[in-house]
Structure formats: C-alpha cells, structure tokens
Design a protein around this motif. Structure first.
Motif, PDB file in Angstrom:
ATOM      1  N   ARG A   9      12.379  24.743  25.202  1.00 36.90           N
ATOM      2  CA  ARG A   9      11.910  24.491  26.565  1.00 36.90           C
ATOM      3  C   ARG A   9      11.493  25.761  27.305  1.00 36.90           C
ATOM      4  N   PRO A  10      10.386  25.696  28.002  1.00 41.95           N
ATOM      5  CA  PRO A  10       9.980  26.853  28.810  1.00 41.95           C
ATOM      6  C   PRO A  10      10.870  26.959  30.045  1.00 41.95           C
ATOM      7  N   GLY A  11      10.875  28.107  30.609  1.00 38.35           N
ATOM      8  CA  GLY A  11      11.576  28.298  31.872  1.00 38.35           C
ATOM      9  C   GLY A  11      13.058  28.526  31.722  1.00 38.35           C
ATOM     10  N   THR A  12      13.537  28.713  30.514  1.00 44.56           N
ATOM     11  CA  THR A  12      14.974  28.895  30.339  1.00 44.56           C
ATOM     12  C   THR A  12      15.398  30.361  30.402  1.00 44.56           C
ATOM     13  N   SER A  13      14.456  31.249  30.245  1.00 45.88           N
ATOM     14  CA  SER A  13      14.831  32.657  30.385  1.00 45.88           C
ATOM     15  C   SER A  13      13.684  33.391  31.052  1.00 45.88           C
ATOM     16  N   LYS A  14      13.968  34.618  31.464  1.00 43.24           N
ATOM     17  CA  LYS A  14      12.916  35.359  32.159  1.00 43.24           C
ATOM     18  C   LYS A  14      11.872  35.893  31.187  1.00 43.24           C
ATOM     19  N   PHE A  15      12.087  35.686  29.890  1.00 44.24           N
ATOM     20  CA  PHE A  15      11.132  36.205  28.916  1.00 44.24           C
ATOM     21  C   PHE A  15      10.183  35.155  28.380  1.00 44.24           C
ATOM     22  N   THR A  16      10.268  33.962  28.910  1.00 44.81           N
ATOM     23  CA  THR A  16       9.299  32.945  28.515  1.00 44.81           C
ATOM     24  C   THR A  16       8.547  32.501  29.762  1.00 44.81           C
ATOM     25  N   THR A  17       7.607  31.625  29.584  1.00 45.45           N
ATOM     26  CA  THR A  17       6.792  31.182  30.709  1.00 45.45           C
ATOM     27  C   THR A  17       7.656  30.613  31.844  1.00 45.45           C
ATOM     28  N   ALA A  18       7.194  30.791  33.048  1.00 50.83           N
ATOM     29  CA  ALA A  18       7.950  30.319  34.208  1.00 50.83           C
ATOM     30  C   ALA A  18       7.775  28.824  34.443  1.00 50.83           C
ATOM     31  N   ARG A  19       6.880  28.218  33.662  1.00 53.49           N
ATOM     32  CA  ARG A  19       6.712  26.769  33.805  1.00 53.49           C
ATOM     33  C   ARG A  19       8.049  26.085  33.553  1.00 53.49           C
ATOM     34  N   ARG A  20       8.361  25.123  34.367  1.00 51.73           N
ATOM     35  CA  ARG A  20       9.633  24.420  34.198  1.00 51.73           C
ATOM     36  C   ARG A  20       9.357  22.978  33.795  1.00 51.73           C
ATOM     37  N   GLU A  21       9.823  22.619  32.662  1.00 48.99           N
ATOM     38  CA  GLU A  21       9.687  21.238  32.217  1.00 48.99           C
ATOM     39  C   GLU A  21      11.059  20.739  31.815  1.00 48.99           C
ATOM     40  N   ALA A  22      11.397  19.544  32.266  1.00 52.17           N
ATOM     41  CA  ALA A  22      12.683  18.987  31.870  1.00 52.17           C
ATOM     42  C   ALA A  22      12.663  18.679  30.379  1.00 52.17           C
ATOM     43  N   ASP A  23      11.485  18.341  29.857  1.00 53.53           N
ATOM     44  CA  ASP A  23      11.352  17.994  28.436  1.00 53.53           C
ATOM     45  C   ASP A  23      12.380  16.964  28.007  1.00 53.53           C
ATOM     46  N   GLU A  24      12.494  15.920  28.803  1.00 59.95           N
ATOM     47  CA  GLU A  24      13.425  14.866  28.432  1.00 59.95           C
ATOM     48  C   GLU A  24      12.721  13.833  27.585  1.00 59.95           C
ATOM     49  N   VAL A  25      13.193  13.685  26.368  1.00 57.71           N
ATOM     50  CA  VAL A  25      12.535  12.763  25.450  1.00 57.71           C
ATOM     51  C   VAL A  25      13.143  11.368  25.583  1.00 57.71           C
ATOM     52  N   THR A  26      12.289  10.360  25.493  1.00 59.04           N
ATOM     53  CA  THR A  26      12.743   8.968  25.435  1.00 59.04           C
ATOM     54  C   THR A  26      12.348   8.375  24.091  1.00 59.04           C
ATOM     55  N   ILE A  27      13.286   7.698  23.461  1.00 58.87           N
ATOM     56  CA  ILE A  27      12.999   6.957  22.232  1.00 58.87           C
ATOM     57  C   ILE A  27      12.594   5.550  22.644  1.00 58.87           C
ATOM     58  N   LEU A  28      11.343   5.183  22.354  1.00 54.19           N
ATOM     59  CA  LEU A  28      10.820   3.909  22.852  1.00 54.19           C
ATOM     60  C   LEU A  28      10.981   2.756  21.881  1.00 54.19           C
ATOM     61  N   SER A  29      11.265   3.064  20.631  1.00 53.95           N
ATOM     62  CA  SER A  29      11.314   1.988  19.624  1.00 53.95           C
ATOM     63  C   SER A  29      11.962   2.496  18.352  1.00 53.95           C
ATOM     64  N   GLY A  30      12.186   1.599  17.430  1.00 52.36           N
ATOM     65  CA  GLY A  30      12.659   1.986  16.100  1.00 52.36           C
ATOM     66  C   GLY A  30      14.153   2.211  16.007  1.00 52.36           C
ATOM     67  N   VAL A  31      14.842   2.075  17.126  1.00 52.91           N
ATOM     68  CA  VAL A  31      16.297   2.215  17.122  1.00 52.91           C
ATOM     69  C   VAL A  31      16.874   0.957  17.761  1.00 52.91           C
ATOM     70  N   PHE A  32      17.851   0.370  17.120  1.00 58.53           N
ATOM     71  CA  PHE A  32      18.450  -0.862  17.621  1.00 58.53           C
ATOM     72  C   PHE A  32      19.959  -0.767  17.436  1.00 58.53           C
ATOM     73  N   GLU A  33      20.668  -1.023  18.493  1.00 54.27           N
ATOM     74  CA  GLU A  33      22.126  -0.893  18.472  1.00 54.27           C
ATOM     75  C   GLU A  33      22.556   0.452  17.912  1.00 54.27           C
ATOM     76  N   GLY A  34      21.797   1.492  18.302  1.00 52.19           N
ATOM     77  CA  GLY A  34      22.192   2.853  17.948  1.00 52.19           C
ATOM     78  C   GLY A  34      21.791   3.340  16.582  1.00 52.19           C
ATOM     79  N   LYS A  35      21.061   2.509  15.841  1.00 50.21           N
ATOM     80  CA  LYS A  35      20.653   2.924  14.501  1.00 50.21           C
ATOM     81  C   LYS A  35      19.163   2.723  14.285  1.00 50.21           C
ATOM     82  N   THR A  36      18.592   3.600  13.469  1.00 52.62           N
ATOM     83  CA  THR A  36      17.188   3.407  13.126  1.00 52.62           C
ATOM     84  C   THR A  36      17.056   2.121  12.316  1.00 52.62           C
ATOM     85  N   THR A  37      15.919   1.428  12.546  1.00 52.08           N
ATOM     86  CA  THR A  37      15.709   0.138  11.885  1.00 52.08           C
ATOM     87  C   THR A  37      14.760   0.239  10.696  1.00 52.08           C
ATOM     88  N   GLY A  38      14.139   1.409  10.516  1.00 52.89           N
ATOM     89  CA  GLY A  38      13.107   1.527   9.497  1.00 52.89           C
ATOM     90  C   GLY A  38      11.719   1.323  10.088  1.00 52.89           C
TER      91      GLY A  38
END
Lengths: 366, 366, 366, 366
Positions: free
Chosen positions: C49-78
C-alpha cells in the motif's frame, strides 16, 4: 482458465453467484475508440431481465451494469473493461431441502461430486443469473460490430413446446414477452404458458439467431471454425442441448443437389449452409438454432437422492421460469456477438493485408 | 493458434494438405508411462481409411502412421508426440476447372476470400484427409482413457438419408461398411448407396457416439462445459451442421416432468440429458449425435461463378464419398476421446484432492 | 486476452485504472475447499500500500479488497473469485501538462501510439496501481501453497541504488520501510532516500524473492519452463528491466566445474541453478532476482515532445515513489505465487499418477 | 499445451528428441502470400548446426529442414506449416552410466522425478537439439518481418567467460565461429576455447540480440508486455539464467535523470530502455541480453547420486559444446522473431484501425 473465460483475442472472464454480492466480468481486447457507456448495454440487460413479464421468474433484479474501467471520456481505451452488476433481490429463503438433496436435472449433483461442496443458494454459479454479464459484454461486441461493419444480430423464439412459429416479422419480436416474430401465435403462446404455470410444469424451446452483413472470411479452418466456435458458445448457455447451423439436422435426409448453395454473380441462390463453408463465413446471413430443455425447477414432486445417497422426493419451490428458452434469446445474441468479435480480431491479425483476388458475391439474389 | 490446435492441457496441433507430401500433428500433454506403439493407432486409421469399400472414395491411402517422438522403450515419456502420415496416392489430375471456379457448397470460395489464394489440389487443407491425424491422436486418448478409467467410446451411423436405424447391436457395427448397428437395415443401405452412386449424387447422415464408464465431474461450469466442448469438437468436423447431447432437439417439445432424469440410490431412472448436467459429467453414458451434410462433390452439374466472378457451370469429378457421414464415425469417436482426455487432465489439475462427501450414483438402474 | 490475463489453469484477469472507480480481477481455477476471507489477503495489500512510509508515494489508499464470489461458508467453491478494490484517493489534479506531452521514460508515448488515446489521469492502466490486484490474487495462491505444500515465499530488497545488502535476516525484513533484511544498512538507506527526495530524483533497485519447500517436478520442458514463466511474470511487473534465476548473469564468467550443483544422498552441495534444472523444479529453493529502473516521474525537468511532436520540457509533479523497487517486493512475491500455483495444477493434471522410481534428494546438505 | 507450444496468434508447436527419428514442428497463423521455401530457412539452421567448427560439438547433423505443408506454388497459404528435420547422426553409444545416474546440472534428475522415466539418449527432449526447429520457425517469422516491415534481427556474443567484446562491427559477426562482432577479440577467444577444451571444462557466455525498424505499438499492457514475452522466450532457451532489456541490471544503480530516455522531435536522445516503455515498443531498437550457463556436460568427474539415491561419480563423455552460448546466437534471434511476429498479429487484431493522433518520433537522433 477453468471455464470462466471465453474467447481468444476478444475475451470475457466472468464471476459471481446467483445469491452472492454481485456478478461481474472483464472484457479484454476491445479495440480503442469505441463510444461506450452503460446506456449502450442496459437495453439488452433489460430484455434478459427477470421479472419483466408474468411468464418469467418473479425474481426482480434491476440488473444495472456499471462499467468500472477501460472507458475514458466516453470512449474505450483498449484496456480491459470491468463490468459489475449488484445482486439486489437475494430473497432470504429456506434452502434446507435443496441443501441436502439433489434436484433431478440440475447441476446440484455434479457440482457436489466435482467440487466436494456447492453454493446451494439459488444454484450458485450454475444459475442462469451468470448470463447477465454475458449480455452486458455481448452488448459491447454488438455495438462495435454494428458501428464498424453494419452487422445486425437478431434472436427470436422459433418454437415453444408444441407451438412453432411460421412467419418472421421482426417488427414485433421485441414487443411481446416471448420474443416471438409471428403475431398469429401470440395468443396461443399466452394460453399455453398460462396452462403450464397452472400445471406447475415447464417446457422446452427452440431459439434462433440470425446475423446479417457478416464480413467474408471470418473463422479458422480445422478446429476453430466459425461454426464450431458458435456451437461451443451456444452449447455453453444453460439448458441448451442442441445447436444447428443453417439446415442443421434436416441435412441428414438431403441430397447433394438439394443442399449445395449454388452461386451466381448476382448472389447465392440459397442459404442451406447458414452462412458458413469450410468453417469460414461466406458473407451470407448466419443462421443459428438451438434447443433448450425445460427447466427442471418445477413444483411437481420428483424422485431423487439426498446427500447421503438415500431416496428422497423433492419439489423445487421458488421463482423459476416455466420456459427458460424465452430469456435465452438475448443471451444467444450476446454469445454470437462475442464469437464474431473474436473472429473478426483474429482474422485482422492474420489476414489484414490480404487481397482476395476475386469479387465478393452478394449474400443473396434479392 | 489459428485454428489448428485443439485442447488446453491435452492438445493436438495438426498440419497437412490433401495432396501435399504428408499430414501430421503434435500431441502434447500425454501423461507418461502409457504403453504405446503405432499398432495401437492403426486400427482406427484403417476404419477411417478411404478405399476400403465400394461406398467410399476410390482414393487409396495406406494411412500408415509413424510415431516420431514422445515414446521411449515402448512407453510415453510425457514429451510431445510427433505423428506423421505420408500421402501416397496423390493422383495427378487436371485441376484447371476447380482452380478457376468455386465449387458450390465447398470451402473454395471462402478460402480464396480469406487468404487470397488456395491450394486447390483436392481441397488442400479443407479436405477431410486432415482428419486422419485426428483419428491417430484420438487413438492415444482412447487408449489412455480405456486403460486408466475403463472408458469405452463407440460410434455408429444412426441415419443415412431416409434410412433410420432402429436397433443397436454393436457386435455388427464394425463389421459392415456403414458402421450400422442394425442388421435389418444393411440391405436397404446397400441398395440405397448403389442407387445414389448411379445417380451421381450424395446424401447426408446422422452419426451418433456414446461413451461409457465416464468419471463423474468432468467439465467446467460456464463456458467450457463438457457439452460445449463436445459441440465445439463435433461441429469442427468437416460437413457437420448440427450437434446434440442426449435428447437434443427433442427437448423443445418436452415438459419438465418428462425431461428431468430422476435419481434413485440404485441409479438414474433415465438419461435424457445425455450424461451432462450443468456442463459436468454425471457418470451416465455420454450420448452425442451429429448431422453431416451431403458432400457437395457430385457429378451433377451445378451453377457457380469463376474466379473473375462470372457465371460458370461445374461438375466435380474425382474420387469422392457419396456419404461422408460414414467415414466420420471414427473421426467423431476420436474427437470425443480428445475432449474427454483434456477435461480429465483439467479436472485432475484443479480437483485431484477433492472428497465429494456424497456417494456416486450408478449410471443406470440396470 | 490482450495481455490482461495471466496463467493457464490458475488464472488472473485484471482491470482498472489508477484514477477510475475501482480496480479488480477474476481468479479462476482455484481448487475448492480452501478457507478464505478478505483477512487472508489484506496483510500483503497493506505491505504494498502507498502512503505507509515517508519513502513511498504520499497517495493514500485504503486498498481494502472485497471478495465478490467463489467463496461460500468461508471456503472456496472452485468457482471463479471476483476481487474488487475501490479507488478512494483520486485527488483532483491539473493534468493539462501531462495530457499534452509525453513524460520521458513513461508509457505515455507508447500508449498514445498504440491506442490513439490514453487515460492520462495518473497513468491510467500503466500505473502500478494495477498491481494491487495481483497482490490480492497472489495472496490466494500463497495461502493454498502454504497450507497444502508448506511453500513459503519471501521477498526483499537486495540492492537500492549503490547500497547492497550483505546479510539476510528475515526477522527484520518486514519491519522496516525498505523490506531490507540487513539491519546494518538501514541507516544508510534512510539517509540515501532522504537525500534523493531532496534532490527530486529517483533510483533503481534490485529485488530478490526466494521460495522454499518447492515440490519437485513443477515446470514444463521447452517453452513453458518454470524459469521461463517466472521470467515472464517478473518482467511483467512495472519498471523491471532484468530477471535472473540463481547465479543469473554471474554464470557468464563461470566454468562448468564451478556452476554445476553436485549432488549427494544428503542433498545438493550448492544451488547455483536457483532451484530449476531443464525448466523443472529440483526441490531446492527458488532464487529469483530482478532489476527495477528508477521511476521516471521526477521533479527535475526533462526534454520531451508534445502531442503535436514539438519540443517541450516536462516536470512530473505529484505523488511518486522515489524508488519503485521497494513496493515491488510484495508484488514479486505475488507473481511468484501465481506461477507456482499454475504449474502445480498443470503438473497434477498431467502427472498426478506418476511414481518417480527414485528417491527425492534433500534441497541442501544442511 | 504442456509447454511445447509457443505464442498466441503466431504459434510454434514442437516435438522430437535428440536421438529419435526426427524433430519437427507446426507453425500456425502465418499470414498467406509470403514467398517461402526451405532455402529461406537453411542458412540460419546452418549457423546453429553442430559440427561446423572445432569449438562446438563434434556431432554432425545435416539439419536439412523439409516444409511439409502450408506452402503452395511457392507461397504460404495461411494454413499451418509442418516442419521436419531428420536426425542422422544418432551415434550408437554406451548410455549405461547416464541411464542409472543423474548428471549434476542436467535435467536428468528433474525429468525422472516429474515423469517417472526419461529418454536418456543424449538428453532426449531436454537436449538443445530441439532448438533446431525453433530456428527453422524463426526463419519464417524473420522473413515476414523483414519483407513487410524492414525489421532486422542480429545476435552476437557479447561476452564469453572472462572475455568481453568492446566493439560492434557486424560485418564480421557471422564470419567467425564465435558470432563475435569484435575482431580484436578473435585471437583471445580462440586461445581461450582451445585451453578450455584441453582442460575438459566449459564456460558461460553472454548473448545479445538487437532488432531494428520495430513498428511502434507492439506489446500488450500488464502481463503480456513485449519485454515480458521476450523474457519468457529467452529464459525458455536451454541454459539461459538471466535476461535483460536495455540497461538491464545496470538500472539498479541509476538515477531517474540518468535512465529516462529524453525525447526530441529529431528522435530519442538515448535508449536505456532497450526499445520498450510500459511493455510496448517505442520504435527504438530492441536491445536484449541473456546469460547462458556453462554446460554441465564436461569430462571432469563430478559427485552425484544414482537412480537408487546412492552416491556416485560421473564423467559426461561424448560430443558436447564447451560453450553452449555460441550456438545460442541464432536460437535467440529466432525466439525474438517469434515474439515480434506474434505481437505484430495481436496488435493488428486489436488496433489495425487506430489513428495515433501524434507523429512518430525517430528511433534516434542520428
């Protein structure tokens, strides 16, 4: 790519389950410079959308597509195009019966055997809900093909259960809930569907798609023939059990003199071939037909086994199309558009400098 | 890969024209350790070979395949397998008529338009001669499938012109020149073909292929369904115009209660689906049907245009099958074997560690 | 697939621009049954992630990923797994200068020439922002590899500008802003980066990735060797100009006696090869190195041309990493994980039944 | 395709072992209309051929390629091109030692572990003999690229063991047994190689390839960058352990001001990037470098294990190149030609209608 990517140069990769957060996809390889917005894709999505008539599932989905990338200042950039449709009507439901038993005629049993688990909510990945993204992606292809080559793709129901259409008048096709081009059959269709619903049963259908203004030369000899890739595309639509080009299974009883499409400088005399010879487009109209089975989700009890392998009876309640063939019409159009787009790019790659050394023959003598 | 490679993990890439030096191919992805020699492949090549009966082309080809690589001390090594068949009967002939005109119903016109030139000797790459390599490669797949999984693949003619077979007795299928499993139809077939030949005409056919002992779980959801890949494979055979799984186009008039294959612990009650649900094999027999058009190479004059686009008449002399459907039987078997082999490896790649958590249901209650 | 899909059996297709709505991707081919949630993917995203130290870009992104599919009841379905990361910090900015001129060393000029237009906001698709999805997808692969095979993948900076690391102590690698495993260099790195920033300049870096507990036999002979696919993966990371396996370019001056890794029953004596022989993994540690160029986005004026082809000067203002190599560390790990995962599935497909007939030799004699 | 097919639109599938009957391949996707005969391919095969100088293996192979298909009346037809080279010098030899032990630094051990058996005669599929077909196929690509775009591809040895070339004069490169462009180094090279041979040892080398007159716009963003595909191609050549574009690993110590190639209307000032920005060709010369390890087949005894896992010593007798880097020069040229050809077709597929809206900048200011 375990089966969720379609195409070679113009590709669609999809994801999403019936009752997940969203469905979506990535369209890659789109030529840059195509004017594109969600408004271009929504009309076909609305044609496919459930809940629009009393003869399709009662599930209501807005099916609003968002273009997440690949378009800048209203034009495609040549980068991959992200598509997203949120699931809004994931009605909470009692899945206990479906969860523990296998609905006959469904993918329940095969998914469980292949993957060892399955998303039983509404069929998960095996649900036709997945096809909404195909329709959105196909819309991009359709627009490019029409604007750059004048290609028009038109689907319709050519038979529903025992009712065969006899006349093609596309001015009405998109104005009735059956995608039926034969006005004289509309009453019969309505009556038939009403009875079917009352019965709690479902029925099969024959869907046809035609495409006009096809450039000559699309398709690769041998394995990736245009017709072979069309067959792959159509048989990959839920519930399809048969695919035909041109005269299809009627050719079995035809003689050579009858089948071969003779040629004159004014055009081809006939189009038994359906627009493809040797796997390559002739410039004639593409004529594609497919058979869709009756959905197995019916409210008449059937014999099955449960997850332990023991006898069980099952009734599939819920909101299901009594004839899935109807809503397959825009899906079939989309798949044909994807195949044509892919082959167009492939053809340009290998043969963009070719001089054919011979005149183009008109599609027909009309 | 412009259409000359088939498959994803178990692949076949082919080359060669009807009247060139040789035809050949590369089979890649074969598991190591399979005992293999030319003797394993020759029987199917002999079944496909022209010149073996009076009802196929008079062209005589030894069709002797050589394995050039990938086998060491009698076993496959896991390396790619080179296959070569020399063309021996490239009878010198007068091509002046074919060279300058387009035979109706042939790939002549589309090849010329796509590529700007064509190898007009015997159809070049569009000739069914190319399929000999498919049969050889399919032989490798067949052997692996049989030895490791007990899979048996069996093709036959189910209709030829107006003559439909009514009984399936495979003890005779490979012992008559028609791959006909119904002894009661042999005389009628012989008479029909004799008349057809006299007439100088050709006829279509319906070819069926079944496969038994299919592992459960083959096929990928969505685009690369087992049935979709079978449709791709079969529609990629010369002259095929339609493909069906299970009940095929009969499903159009079926109701849900009629079509769904109910299940019991002792086995499935029926097999309308043809062995595939949701794109994945059920373990039931695969039932595949296809329609082959009558060959357009007939000795009855037809109307066409020449290379300048002017009117012409054409008679296709030479050695041609009056019913190309007959020799398509071993080709269809080979293509089915290639699809199954590819999906078997794909399935092992993703799901080799899966415990299905549910018993396997027998293919049928017999 | 115009370059936005990676892999053959375990695939990743990505979309999204730096300043668009969101970036995302589709992971296909994941074996079913893997426990998976966003929490498994977030840690690597946070490392990139950018913005975590003074030596990388100052852009701040939460970079929060969402899994939209392929996982059911906590497990991958294939099924395919949809991933989405919203862009949150698309700071409105004046792009007029970048829009009309080509930044030297950037993709501006080549995108414009290839596509005829480009999304100039923050580099559009050419931005390293796209790599966040690779890191998320790589996280899935990493988890599967670790849980099923014990494979560990570890990246680090092995040189930054003139400063070479001399000691590898991975207990500190992830605890400093440079992914530096050599504590004695931390002060020098900090001073160097501070000076560089003051200067408004940038610098190159060497990134290394190792992987341990590699199964024997991954990789395909000839074109798709494991090392060839690793080279493809690493050279496909933004700014990479060189890739090495094992001793890399040092082999140029080595003799055969020096380079060959001798073998004993207790293990290999050395690992000059970097874990690959003949394109196939030996079971030794994979040792991969890459060179990343200094970013061209610097605040020191450079000579260029504008969109009309006329002379111009350009300064790239904005939030840029003075050393893009640093944040490439988790990206390189992710790409290695994707390659290993893909080859693992390919290997299982073809060779899951193989008995190697010979003992496994330990990775090293330690 | 288990690693024996290269490319996406312009593809090469190869087969054949060192000591089998023949090696061969299928080139697919070649545009039609290219004048082609064996004479076009033989010169590069002769450059790669063993036995032509005292500094390469003593094995003598005529390496005469036959074109089996895809060419008609002297021109490519657009169909797949079959290539065959018979193995003529499969000297009978005692393989008992190699058969039962693993040569250190060879693929013996990994092949045995992956496949459970291996063709030990001369290395089987892992032998560099396989590359002859790459050179033949590359010759087709080279001819198309030169005739249609003026592209010239030139390889040379830039370092051999400790001897670095300092001057590039390509008028002599193909006239000495080292592909050395620096006349002042020829004596040193000859002396070094003579000593090396006497010693029974081998040595590494650095090979460079340049290509000029590259069309702007080749390469796909993200994964299939032009440089990424070049890295894949080069790392897929036997013995290659490192690949660089442009300044390669020198970029690690460069600053942004130093590395970025500034632009003027008269051309680029420098070419540190090696002709690729953002994965897409700039029109500047492609500059590719690779490191080849010293062959492990040396006549100095080494420690290893036998097939039972027990300690053994091994000396590799036989006919081996003391510096495999030398003969890699035409192979590297061929691989670069294959990559360029593939990306050219891909580019035409997606972007053939693009107007770049901006002038082309000359490759350099000269």
């Amino acid at each position: 790519m375990s089966g969720n990517t379609f195409g070679k140069l113009f590709t669609l990769s999809t994801f999403g389950e019936s009752h997940g957060i969203a469905i979506g996809g990535v369209v890659d390889g789109c030529p840059p410079g195509l004017a594109l917005s969600e408004d271009d894709l929504q009309p076909d999505l609305d044609r496919r959308r459930p809940g629009t008539s009393k003869f399709t599932t009662a599930r209501r989905e807005a099916d609003e597509v968002t273009i997440l990338s690949g378009v800048f200042e209203g034009k495609t950039t040549g980068a991959s195009i992200g598509l997203l449709i949120k699931n809004t009507d994931q009605r909470s439901q009692d899945y206990s019966k479906i969860k523990d038993s296998f609905r006959p005629g469904h993918a329940d049993y095969t998914y469980q055997q292949k993957f060892g688990l399955r998303d039983y909510r509404g069929g998960g990945r095996s649900s036709a809900r997945e096809t909404a993204i195909r329709v959105a992606a196909g819309g991009i292809a359709k627009k490019y093909l029409k604007e750059n080559y004048g290609i028009e793709i038109m689907g319709y129901i050519s038979q529903l259960g025992p009712i065969k259409i006899e006349k093609i008048d596309h001015t009405i096709t998109n104005d009735n809930p059956f995608f039926c081009p034969d006005e004289s059959k509309l009453d019969a269709l309505e009556q038939y569907m009403r009875d079917l619903k009352k019965e709690g049963n479902s029925v099969g259908a024959r869907v046809s798609v035609t495409a006009t203004n096809i450039p000559l030369g699309l398709g690769e000899p041998v394995f990736d023939r245009l017709d072979a890739d069309i067959a792959h595309a159509m048989m990959g639509i839920n519930a399809v059990k048969g695919v035909e080009l041109g005269d299809g299974f009627d050719v079995v009883a035809q003689k050579g003199t009858e089948h071969r499409d003779e040629i004159s400088p004014q055009g081809f005399y006939t189009n038994h071939a359906g627009g493809v010879l040797g796997g390559i487009s002739t410039g004639q109209d593409l004529l594609v037909h497919m058979a869709l089975k009756p959905t197995s989700s019916i409210s008449i009890s059937g014999r099955t086994v449960d997850i332990k392998g023991e006898s069980a009876d099952i009734i599939t309640k819920g909101r299901h199309d009594p004839c899935v063939g109807i809503r397959a019409v825009p899906i079939a159009e989309a798949m044909l558009a994807l195949v044509l787009m892919d082959h167009l790019l492939r053809h340009r790659g290998q043969n963009s400098n070719v001089d054919s050394q011979t005149p183009h023959i008109p599609a027909s003598r009309d």
